[in-house]
Motif scaffolding. Sequence first.
Motif, PDB file in Angstrom:
ATOM      1  N   PRO A 176       1.264  -1.361  -0.374  1.00 14.21           N
ATOM      2  CA  PRO A 176       0.487  -0.273   0.166  1.00 14.21           C
ATOM      3  C   PRO A 176       0.839   1.350   0.312  1.00 14.21           C
ATOM      4  CG  PRO A 176      -1.126  -1.793   1.053  1.00 14.21           C
ATOM      5  CD  PRO A 176       0.486  -2.162   1.099  1.00 14.21           C
ATOM      6  N   MET A 177       1.780   1.435   0.841  1.00 18.40           N
ATOM      7  CA  MET A 177       3.195   2.502   0.164  1.00 18.40           C
ATOM      8  C   MET A 177       3.546   2.407  -0.903  1.00 18.40           C
ATOM      9  SD  MET A 177       6.532   2.686   2.791  1.00 18.40           S
ATOM     10  CE  MET A 177       7.261   2.051   1.766  1.00 18.40           C
ATOM     11  N   TYR A 178       3.726   1.877  -1.407  1.00 21.71           N
ATOM     12  CA  TYR A 178       4.316   2.133  -2.833  1.00 21.71           C
ATOM     13  C   TYR A 178       3.129   2.228  -3.698  1.00 21.71           C
ATOM     14  CZ  TYR A 178       8.795   0.093  -0.751  1.00 21.71           C
ATOM     15  OH  TYR A 178       9.648   0.186  -0.132  1.00 21.71           O
ATOM     16  N   LEU A 179       2.220   1.491  -3.166  1.00 22.15           N
ATOM     17  CA  LEU A 179       0.809   2.122  -4.183  1.00 22.15           C
ATOM     18  C   LEU A 179       0.636   3.326  -3.925  1.00 22.15           C
ATOM     19  CD1 LEU A 179      -0.560   1.397  -6.637  1.00 22.15           C
ATOM     20  CD2 LEU A 179      -2.395   0.587  -4.488  1.00 22.15           C
ATOM     21  N   GLY A 180       0.390   3.510  -2.818  1.00 24.90           N
ATOM     22  CA  GLY A 180       0.409   5.287  -3.020  1.00 24.90           C
ATOM     23  C   GLY A 180       1.234   6.604  -3.127  1.00 24.90           C
ATOM     24  N   ILE A 187       2.300   6.228  -6.014  1.00 21.11           N
ATOM     25  CA  ILE A 187       2.891   6.084  -7.734  1.00 21.11           C
ATOM     26  C   ILE A 187       1.336   6.687  -7.975  1.00 21.11           C
ATOM     27  CG2 ILE A 187       2.400   4.741  -9.738  1.00 21.11           C
ATOM     28  CD1 ILE A 187       3.883   2.288  -7.877  1.00 21.11           C
ATOM     29  N   ILE A 188       0.745   6.941  -7.300  1.00 22.49           N
ATOM     30  CA  ILE A 188      -0.524   7.291  -7.143  1.00 22.49           C
ATOM     31  C   ILE A 188      -0.292   8.684  -7.227  1.00 22.49           C
ATOM     32  CG2 ILE A 188      -3.230   7.801  -7.346  1.00 22.49           C
ATOM     33  CD1 ILE A 188      -3.152   4.516  -6.579  1.00 22.49           C
ATOM     34  N   ALA A 189       0.068   9.161  -5.799  1.00 26.52           N
ATOM     35  CA  ALA A 189       0.196  11.036  -5.408  1.00 26.52           C
ATOM     36  C   ALA A 189       0.913  11.231  -6.812  1.00 26.52           C
ATOM     37  CB  ALA A 189       0.561  10.771  -3.895  1.00 26.52           C
ATOM     38  N   SER A 190       2.583  10.874  -7.174  1.00 25.41           N
ATOM     39  CA  SER A 190       3.258  11.376  -8.114  1.00 25.41           C
ATOM     40  C   SER A 190       2.634  11.308  -9.168  1.00 25.41           C
ATOM     41  CB  SER A 190       4.581  10.288  -7.926  1.00 25.41           C
ATOM     42  OG  SER A 190       5.161   9.889  -6.894  1.00 25.41           O
ATOM     43  N   LEU A 191       1.547  10.351  -9.580  1.00 25.10           N
ATOM     44  CA  LEU A 191       1.198  10.910 -11.043  1.00 25.10           C
ATOM     45  C   LEU A 191      -0.007  12.020 -11.177  1.00 25.10           C
ATOM     46  CD1 LEU A 191       0.302   9.926 -13.518  1.00 25.10           C
ATOM     47  CD2 LEU A 191      -1.819   8.296 -13.170  1.00 25.10           C
ATOM     48  N   VAL A 192      -0.515  11.834  -9.098  1.00 29.69           N
ATOM     49  CA  VAL A 192      -1.509  13.352  -9.241  1.00 29.69           C
ATOM     50  C   VAL A 192      -0.848  14.170  -9.754  1.00 29.69           C
ATOM     51  CG1 VAL A 192      -3.294  14.142  -7.466  1.00 29.69           C
ATOM     52  CG2 VAL A 192      -3.869  11.620  -7.991  1.00 29.69           C
ATOM     53  N   ALA A 246       0.668  20.576  -3.082  1.00 35.30           N
ATOM     54  CA  ALA A 246      -0.642  19.767  -1.340  1.00 35.30           C
ATOM     55  C   ALA A 246      -2.052  18.626  -2.137  1.00 35.30           C
ATOM     56  CB  ALA A 246      -1.418  20.703  -0.484  1.00 35.30           C
ATOM     57  N   VAL A 247      -1.538  18.556  -3.318  1.00 34.48           N
ATOM     58  CA  VAL A 247      -2.543  17.769  -3.847  1.00 34.48           C
ATOM     59  C   VAL A 247      -2.122  16.016  -3.580  1.00 34.48           C
ATOM     60  CG1 VAL A 247      -1.689  18.149  -5.867  1.00 34.48           C
ATOM     61  CG2 VAL A 247      -3.984  17.170  -5.546  1.00 34.48           C
ATOM     62  N   SER A 248      -0.697  16.344  -4.198  1.00 33.75           N
ATOM     63  CA  SER A 248      -0.149  15.280  -4.193  1.00 33.75           C
ATOM     64  C   SER A 248      -0.223  14.559  -2.639  1.00 33.75           C
ATOM     65  CB  SER A 248       1.450  15.215  -4.398  1.00 33.75           C
ATOM     66  OG  SER A 248       2.624  14.062  -4.531  1.00 33.75           O
ATOM     67  N   GLY A 249       0.693  15.136  -1.451  1.00 37.58           N
ATOM     68  CA  GLY A 249       0.690  14.890  -0.186  1.00 37.58           C
ATOM     69  C   GLY A 249      -0.694  14.828   0.220  1.00 37.58           C
ATOM     70  N   ALA A 250      -2.230  14.562  -0.087  1.00 34.88           N
ATOM     71  CA  ALA A 250      -3.209  14.891   0.377  1.00 34.88           C
ATOM     72  C   ALA A 250      -4.151  13.310  -0.031  1.00 34.88           C
ATOM     73  CB  ALA A 250      -4.697  15.969  -0.040  1.00 34.88           C
ATOM     74  N   THR A 251      -3.793  13.391  -1.901  1.00 36.41           N
ATOM     75  CA  THR A 251      -4.158  11.730  -2.531  1.00 36.41           C
ATOM     76  C   THR A 251      -3.267  10.177  -1.741  1.00 36.41           C
ATOM     77  OG1 THR A 251      -3.993  13.380  -4.515  1.00 36.41           O
ATOM     78  CG2 THR A 251      -3.366  10.936  -4.559  1.00 36.41           C
ATOM     79  N   TYR A 252      -2.200  11.147  -1.226  1.00 33.36           N
ATOM     80  CA  TYR A 252      -1.215   9.611  -0.198  1.00 33.36           C
ATOM     81  C   TYR A 252      -1.913   9.787   0.763  1.00 33.36           C
ATOM     82  CZ  TYR A 252       2.825   7.107   1.880  1.00 33.36           C
ATOM     83  OH  TYR A 252       3.629   6.106   2.717  1.00 33.36           O
ATOM     84  N   LEU A 253      -2.479  10.607   1.550  1.00 34.72           N
ATOM     85  CA  LEU A 253      -2.603   9.688   3.064  1.00 34.72           C
ATOM     86  C   LEU A 253      -4.453   9.720   2.666  1.00 34.72           C
ATOM     87  CD1 LEU A 253      -2.425  12.962   4.788  1.00 34.72           C
ATOM     88  CD2 LEU A 253      -1.174  11.011   4.971  1.00 34.72           C
TER      89      LEU A 253
END
Length: 545
Positions: free
Chosen positions: A344-348, A350-355, A443-450
């Motif tokens: 889950p950490m690595y998936l989050g 990847i998604i946060a970096s893309l967003v 900030a949108v990337s950090g929020a997406t990760y959480l």
Amino acid sequence: MSCWTLLGLPPTVDTRTIKRHYARLLKQTRPDEDPQGFQQLREAYEQALDQAHWLSSEDDLETPPQTTAADDWPALQQQPQQSPAQRVAPLLEGIRIDQLDQRHQQAIDTDCLLEFELGLLRHCVERPKQSVQLLAWAFATFHWLSAWQRLELPDYLLEALLQGCRQALEQPLFEALQQQDGAAFVQHYAQRSQHVWLNSLDQRQWFNQRLVVLLLDSPYWLTEVFEAVCACQGWQAGDDNACPALEWERLLARHEAPQFIARQQALAAEPLATAEQRAAYLLLAPISFSRRRAFARRLRSDDWASCRQLSSRLHANHPEVSAGMPGGTAFFWRDWEFAFDAWPMYLGIIIASLVGAFARYAPQASSLEEIIGVALFWSACFAAFAALLWWLWQPLAHRLWARDQQLSSRLPHWLDRQCDVLILQDLLPAVLLGAVLGYFCGAVSGATYLLVLLGISIGRRRELKVRAPWEQADPWQRRLLIGLGCMVLVAALSAIKLASNYGTVTANQGLQQWSERLCARMPIDASECAVPATVEQWYGKEDGR
């Protein structure tokens, strides 16, 4: 010393006399009391039989044939000689316990005792349920299954008789244990003295070993049964223990099962500061299967070692406790030990970096390939940072597990119920990594990760299907998921390719510029390029055209 001197017989006796005298001597020389004397007696008996047979064959050769008078021939025809088998057949027909002594004496008088004993043995083997009293009489008379039994009896009949006697002794004990009837077991066990074949040393050792196996293999443990068997079999702590050492330890462990289970349950209720406490919590705590799986994701190598040790003891000595565990086994967690739980950490990431890449570079009219390239670069960097953080932080948080539980108990109840988080092990690393993503990628990337981590935690709270670890899942489900994943990947690559082909052309894209001409690089007020300029001035002819 000759065989005749040892036996106390003259060399002229026949084989029948030798066998009877040998049977009387065996009652005086027992193999368990005087094994050397028994061996000498046995060798003398065999030598005497051989010499008696040899003398008998010589007498037959030297004795001249006797002629029979013609007048006596009709009388001989009227009195035909019967074989021993024919003489013993009437004695065995419809035999009852009250007739045994009489018919036994008749067999001796008619010189067919061997055939009588053999027929009675075959009758007892073929009809064991109808021959209980006959068998008891035969054991006392013929000494079957002992060192004094007749040597001429077939081995296969003796082996079949032994197996039947063992089963008759063992079956009631086994059924009493299965029915959890300790009184019935003790009663049948007390009747073992009626089985005279148990007087043999070999059979006593067999019975002692079978009692050990019966008690260890039984799913139910009866204290009164164990104490009664220990008192009668000589099972006790010390050097003179009649029970094998390894089996004795397992028997004691099962005997102390209530105290052991109580201690483990007490460990599971305490703060999880040691590996033994965490193993007891995973195996014996009254929690759901999904909560066990969530707890197992935090365990490390020392915890799994304690789980293996505790599960082995529960499986071997406490089968009723193991049967009540998920999947009916104490090793339900076996597949969890080597599962990859950091995905889950690595998936989050990847998604946060893309967003974050889309949020930053899409408004600047950057191409899709550029945005994806930036997202992949960020993902690689932050994944390396997350792996280093995981490697440094998790051992420290693991040692502070008890303190972590105290701190996490102050979290809102809904958060613990929905996500099952710990502050030091889960929440603090997630917030730190989210802050780093928010600082570098927005900030949108950090929020997406959480949010990704929160969604995965909530999804993991669903109730899992309980199954044993060695049960194979349906292979078509895994193949279907792999096929769908491949199709989604191909579709995504195709969409990226099409989007790049039909995207907006920037200043540095499109057709190549025209060849530079003479007037294109001269000042606008140059005389040779004044208007109207000729075609040759602007577009000179190419060389060779």
